[in-house]
Design an enzyme around this catalytic site. Structure first.
Site, PDB file in Angstrom:
ATOM      1  N   ASP A   1     -16.670  -6.207   5.969  1.00  0.00           N
ATOM      2  CA  ASP A   1     -16.744  -7.388   5.062  1.00  0.00           C
ATOM      3  C   ASP A   1     -18.075  -7.647   4.734  1.00  0.00           C
ATOM      4  OD1 ASP A   1     -16.407 -10.083   3.892  1.00  0.00           O
ATOM      5  OD2 ASP A   1     -14.318  -9.666   4.600  1.00  0.00           O
TER       6      ASP A   1
ATOM      7  N   HIS B   1      -0.728  -0.692  -3.240  1.00  0.00           N
ATOM      8  CA  HIS B   1      -0.281  -2.508  -3.271  1.00  0.00           C
ATOM      9  C   HIS B   1       0.310  -3.024  -2.155  1.00  0.00           C
ATOM     10  CE1 HIS B   1       1.270  -5.764  -5.780  1.00  0.00           C
ATOM     11  NE2 HIS B   1       0.271  -6.059  -5.095  1.00  0.00           N
TER      12      HIS B   1
ATOM     13  N   ASN C   1       5.600  -7.174  -9.089  1.00  0.00           N
ATOM     14  CA  ASN C   1       4.944  -8.544  -9.897  1.00  0.00           C
ATOM     15  C   ASN C   1       5.456  -8.655 -11.209  1.00  0.00           C
ATOM     16  OD1 ASN C   1       4.080  -9.284  -7.473  1.00  0.00           O
ATOM     17  ND2 ASN C   1       1.865  -8.482  -8.113  1.00  0.00           N
TER      18      ASN C   1
HETATM   19  P1  NAD Z   1      -9.395 -12.728   0.690  1.00  0.00           P
HETATM   20  O1  NAD Z   1     -10.020 -13.668  -0.310  1.00  0.00           O
HETATM   21  O2  NAD Z   1      -8.503 -13.502   1.877  1.00  0.00           O
HETATM   22  O3  NAD Z   1     -10.122 -11.660   1.177  1.00  0.00           O
HETATM   23  C1  NAD Z   1     -11.227 -10.910   0.403  1.00  0.00           C
HETATM   24  C2  NAD Z   1     -12.372 -10.406   1.519  1.00  0.00           C
HETATM   25  O4  NAD Z   1     -12.943  -9.696   0.771  1.00  0.00           O
HETATM   26  C3  NAD Z   1     -12.973 -11.837   2.102  1.00  0.00           C
HETATM   27  O5  NAD Z   1     -13.015 -11.737   3.317  1.00  0.00           O
HETATM   28  C4  NAD Z   1     -14.483 -11.558   1.502  1.00  0.00           C
HETATM   29  O6  NAD Z   1     -15.561 -11.774   1.973  1.00  0.00           O
HETATM   30  C5  NAD Z   1     -14.385 -10.092   1.349  1.00  0.00           C
HETATM   31  N1  NAD Z   1     -15.256  -9.510   0.231  1.00  0.00           N
HETATM   32  C6  NAD Z   1     -15.742 -10.161  -0.987  1.00  0.00           C
HETATM   33  N2  NAD Z   1     -16.620  -9.365  -1.551  1.00  0.00           N
HETATM   34  C7  NAD Z   1     -16.835  -8.167  -0.734  1.00  0.00           C
HETATM   35  C8  NAD Z   1     -17.959  -7.207  -0.784  1.00  0.00           C
HETATM   36  N3  NAD Z   1     -18.740  -7.171  -1.697  1.00  0.00           N
HETATM   37  N4  NAD Z   1     -18.053  -6.342   0.175  1.00  0.00           N
HETATM   38  C9  NAD Z   1     -17.184  -6.629   1.407  1.00  0.00           C
HETATM   39  N5  NAD Z   1     -15.998  -7.560   1.609  1.00  0.00           N
HETATM   40  C10 NAD Z   1     -16.091  -8.350   0.447  1.00  0.00           C
HETATM   41  O7  NAD Z   1      -8.290 -12.232  -0.553  1.00  0.00           O
HETATM   42  P2  NAD Z   1      -6.936 -11.494  -0.167  1.00  0.00           P
HETATM   43  O8  NAD Z   1      -5.819 -12.049  -0.753  1.00  0.00           O
HETATM   44  O9  NAD Z   1      -6.954 -10.678   1.046  1.00  0.00           O
HETATM   45  O10 NAD Z   1      -6.992 -10.176  -1.388  1.00  0.00           O
HETATM   46  C11 NAD Z   1      -7.957  -9.196  -1.451  1.00  0.00           C
HETATM   47  C12 NAD Z   1      -7.259  -8.211  -2.485  1.00  0.00           C
HETATM   48  O11 NAD Z   1      -5.569  -7.814  -2.145  1.00  0.00           O
HETATM   49  C13 NAD Z   1      -7.268  -8.554  -3.932  1.00  0.00           C
HETATM   50  O12 NAD Z   1      -7.447  -7.646  -4.660  1.00  0.00           O
HETATM   51  C14 NAD Z   1      -5.758  -9.198  -4.127  1.00  0.00           C
HETATM   52  O13 NAD Z   1      -5.435  -9.166  -5.602  1.00  0.00           O
HETATM   53  C15 NAD Z   1      -5.027  -8.215  -3.501  1.00  0.00           C
HETATM   54  N6  NAD Z   1      -3.685  -8.601  -3.174  1.00  0.00           N
HETATM   55  C16 NAD Z   1      -3.487  -9.867  -2.598  1.00  0.00           C
HETATM   56  C17 NAD Z   1      -2.358 -10.155  -2.105  1.00  0.00           C
HETATM   57  C18 NAD Z   1      -1.909 -11.485  -1.526  1.00  0.00           C
HETATM   58  O14 NAD Z   1      -0.742 -11.916  -1.417  1.00  0.00           O
HETATM   59  N7  NAD Z   1      -2.917 -12.169  -1.081  1.00  0.00           N
HETATM   60  C19 NAD Z   1      -1.127  -9.310  -2.138  1.00  0.00           C
HETATM   61  C20 NAD Z   1      -1.357  -8.096  -2.784  1.00  0.00           C
HETATM   62  C21 NAD Z   1      -2.867  -7.730  -3.313  1.00  0.00           C
END
Ligand code: NAD
Length: 732
Positions: free
Chosen positions: A355, A462, A512
């Site tokens: 991260d 995904h 989705n």
């Molecule tokens: P989140 O905000 O909880 O986590 C994202 C993480 O990425 C954060 O910890 C952030 O600090 C880190 N991050 C951001 N920029 C970064 C960088 N440049 N280098 C390293 N780390 C970085 O988001 P999430 O819910 O975990 O979603 C993450 C991805 O998964 C997205 O693309 C989202 O569309 C996808 N997704 C989410 C879900 C859901 O239900 N939340 C389901 C399927 C897919």
């Protein structure tokens, strides 16, 4: 070669060993039953045999159950009178197991030979129903073994006497979780539950069983003795009455009446409890036949057993060498990244979790520590397994740690710019063989792949949230994704023991794409004045785990609003969901963001417990004087999803209807009793489906217009599984 062999020992104990050729675990088929019966007949007739032990030739397991293809065949082969054929087939199984249970005794319970079951480990379905017919069940102390009757999970119930015997052995109350939820236990817990009689060290299993057989034990089953009383009481006994009333309420509460097998099981138990044992078996067989005749059971078996397993074994895997993952990177340690790191480390993969800040990476790793702590509390993990798992996760900000990774999964913010930057930085470190995957939910894979100079190694993997609980993983091929990337993704999903579907790149991919119209249809109805309770309950009575409005509260209104804005921007004038936005944007403006805000379509108390529907909703969108009938609401909710699935197939996003069905059930809980959207259309018939489309389109708008494919199939009265199932000729 036969699956059952018998060795008669000099001590007078005949040991029957079950060893299905070519399988890692025993499964029962038609021939197996006949072979087992012949050996039992032989042992009972042989004066030199004092008793029998039935065991398995497989290390660590007794049997995985019935080959469910056999059940499908039983019905399909039963000719013009399938119900009669099935009933007689089932009664044939009863006769064999009853022969074991009677052990050669006469009508007065005299004579007879003891028959023990010796289970080296896992014993499921028929693999427990046979032991239940034996006189004593010995299980090896093998903590990894699973013992139980999971039939209900695939839409049937234990129909080879397991239902009747377990209820008579334990009482209806104690048998309920085992039968109605398919709960599995390890041997020690199975003993505590009263399912097995003895747990012994693995090395002593056969000796203990032999010893018991030679001890001249009493072998009459309690229910074959005069004056037998069912533990906990029969239905008209005061205690039994409470049990049955409670069980009925519980089953209907849990299943909302949507699962025919649960209801049939309960009827078999209740009616069977009122009559002598042999009549109860007949009743069980009738209800079992009833369930097998219901198209729901074959659809559930097909999707949740046969096809799910086929997909897990790589039915759609391209031909490529083994791509098992050894070391992987997970980019972004947020909600998804933390879960992905956990399930990967659980599978023995070395994980580098990255991260932006060390605290964020550490927090992501702490998720695994918390998860393991909960496991330790529940006795599912130990300090050692926790330490070993955490050892496999390196939480860092240093991209150099990615060196040697053969897979990287990116789960950073849903922002193309951020994702492109991360992709570029990763590719500077990893070797050319590394496959790069994105976990995006909304961004096109082919666009994101432009950040890589080897788009053939770029793919979508995904996950669904929460990662450790959700079984489905959607693999998305970008325009240029190559076969090795697909094989890698599939091999990885297999390693983490989830179920994959492989789809092509299009807006919202598959899952989705279908969930959004389901949610939108629910919200649209709110705007029309349909009461929220009618909308959510209609969905729950279809077997959905939560109704569309509750689902919005769980996933949050602002997420819905964000997706709506992005979709509108992308679609321009063609955007069809204005009526939905009216509700969503207003809710967002009111701060009713869902569970996370303690305020959404529902009210929540201070502790976050869901209360009733929010009264403010009715003020803004007053309920109409006349409410639609239940079926109309249900059909709107179902068709909104299944037509999207048909369009996904039509457009080539889905390449295999099996994936469409399995993905729907595992991905968003699509009415499991139906077997999935395509199975449901086959159950109602394509001609009727097309007719309903026309009616719904006339009443509610273009989104219900019958897709050309469905129209064509309706005109030819075709079913999806006849036309599209692999290995079948397209039906004319
Ligand atoms: P989140 O905000 O909880 O986590 C994202 C993480 O990425 C954060 O910890 C952030 O600090 C880190 N991050 C951001 N920029 C970064 C960088 N440049 N280098 C390293 N780390 C970085 O988001 P999430 O819910 O975990 O979603 C993450 C991805 O998964 C997205 O693309 C989202 O569309 C996808 N997704 C989410 C879900 C859901 O239900 N939340 C389901 C399927 C897919």
């Amino acid at each position: 070669m036969t699956d059952f062999t018998m060795e008669k020992g000099a001590d007078g104990v005949a040991v029957i060993t079950w060893d299905t050729a070519g399988k890692s675990m025993n499964v029962m088929n038609e021939q197996g039953f006949l072979d087992l019966e012949a050996l039992i007949d032989d042992a009972l007739a042989d004066d030199g045999v004092k008793g029998v032990v039935i065991t398995s030739g497989k290390e660590g397991s007794f049997a995985g159950g019935m080959d469910l293809n056999v059940i499908a065949r039983m019905r399909d082969d039963a000719g013009d009178e399938p119900a009669r054929g099935l009933f007689e087939g089932v009664m044939g199984m009863h006769a064999i197991l009853r022969k074991i249970e009677r052990g050669g005794m006469d009508d007065k319970n005299k004579g007879g030979k003891p028959i023990a079951a010796a289970l080296p480990g896992t014993a499921l379905g028929i693999g427990l129903e046979i032991p239940l017919a034996c006189h004593r069940i010995f299980a090896a102390d093998n903590p990894k073994a699973k013992i139980g009757l999971p039939e209900i999970m695939v839409g049937i119930f234990p129909g080879a006497g397991g239902t009747t015997r377990l209820v008579r052995k334990l009482g209806a109350m104690a048998a309920a979780p085992l039968l109605l939820e398919g709960k599995l236990n390890d041997p020690k817990k199975a003993k505590t539950a009263g399912v097995v009689d003895e747990v012994v060290p693995a090395g002593e299993l056969l000796d203990k069983a032999r010893e018991w057989v030679l001890s001249e034990p009493a072998i009459v089953k309690p229910w074959d003795e005069k004056g037998y009383k069912m533990p906990g009481g029969e239905p008209y006994h005061p205690a039994g009455f409470m049990t049955f009333v409670g069980a009925s309420a519980m089953v209907n509460g849990k299943t909302q009446g949507a699962f025919p097998a649960a209801k049939a099981l309960l009827s078999a138990v209740y009616e069977g409890a009122l009559v002598p044992f042999d009549t109860a078996l007949k009743i069980e067989a009738r209800w079992f036949t009833n369930v097998l005749m219901n198209p729901s059971s074959s659809a559930m078996i097909r999707s949740l057993f046969i096809n799910k397993e086929a997909l897990e074994k790589g039915a759609n895997r391209p031909d490529a060498p083994d791509q098992k993952v050894k070391k992987m990177g997970v980019m972004g340690a947020g909600m998804m990244g933390a879960g992905i790191a956990l399930v990967s480390a659980q599978a023995g993969i070395e994980v580098v979790l990255i991260d932006q800040k060390q605290e964020a990476a550490d927090k992501g790793k702490a998720y695994s520590a918390d998860y393991m702590d909960k496991g330790i509390k529940r006795g599912k993990a130990t300090e050692d397994t926790k330490a070993a798992l955490l050892d496999r996760i390196t939480a860092t900000t240093d991209y150099a740690a990615l060196e040697g990774c053969d897979l990287v999964v990116e789960a950073v913010f849903e922002d193309p710019g951020v994702k492109a930057e991360v992709t570029g930085k990763v590719l500077e470190v990893v070797g050319p063989d590394c496959i790069f995957a994105t976990n995006t939910s909304t961004l096109p894979i082919s666009e994101l792949a432009k950040a890589s100079d080897s788009p053939e190694s770029f793919i979508g993997i995904h996950f669904f949230s929460p990662v450790e609980k959700m079984h489905l993983v959607e693999i998305i091929k970008g325009k240029k994704t190559g076969a090795r990337a697909v094989a890698k993704a599939l091999d990885y999903v297999r390693q983490i023991r989830k179920t994959p579907i492989v789809v092509n790149d299009a807006r919202f991919f598959y899952a989705n794409r279908c969930i959004i119209p389901y949610i939108n249809e629910g919200i649209r109805m709110v705007a029309e004045g349909v009461t929220p309770a009618l909308i959510d309950n209609a969905a729950r009575q279809l077997g959905f785990p939560v109704g569309p409005l509750q689902l919005v509260d769980e996933t949050s209104i602002d997420l819905g609003a964000k997706i709506a804005r992005a979709t509108k921007a992308a679609m321009g004038d063609a955007y069809p969901d204005g009526a939905v936005d009216e509700v969503i944007f207003w809710m967002e403006g009111e701060g009713r963001l869902g569970r996370k805000a303690n305020a959404g379509f529902f009210d929540y108390d201070d502790k976050g417990k869901r209360q009733g529907y929010w009264s403010g909703l009715a003020e803004r969108f007053p309920p109409a004087d006349e409410q639609p009938d239940l079926t109309e609401v249900q059909h709107r909710l179902m068709f909104a999803q299944v037509l999207e699935a048909v369009r996904a197939l039509e457009e080539g996003v889905l390449e295999d209807i099996r994936e469409g069905d399995v993905g729907a059930i595992l991905g968003w809980g699509f009415a499991p009793w139906s077997g999935g959207p395509f199975s449901w259309l086959d159950i109602i018939g394509t001609p009727y489906a097309a007719e309903r489309c026309d009616q719904l389109e006339a009443a509610h708008g273009e989104r219900f217009a019958c897709p050309a494919l469905l129209r064509e199939m309706a005109e030819r009265n075709q079913s999806f599984y006849r036309r599209f199932a692999p290995d079948t000729e397209a039906a004319a």
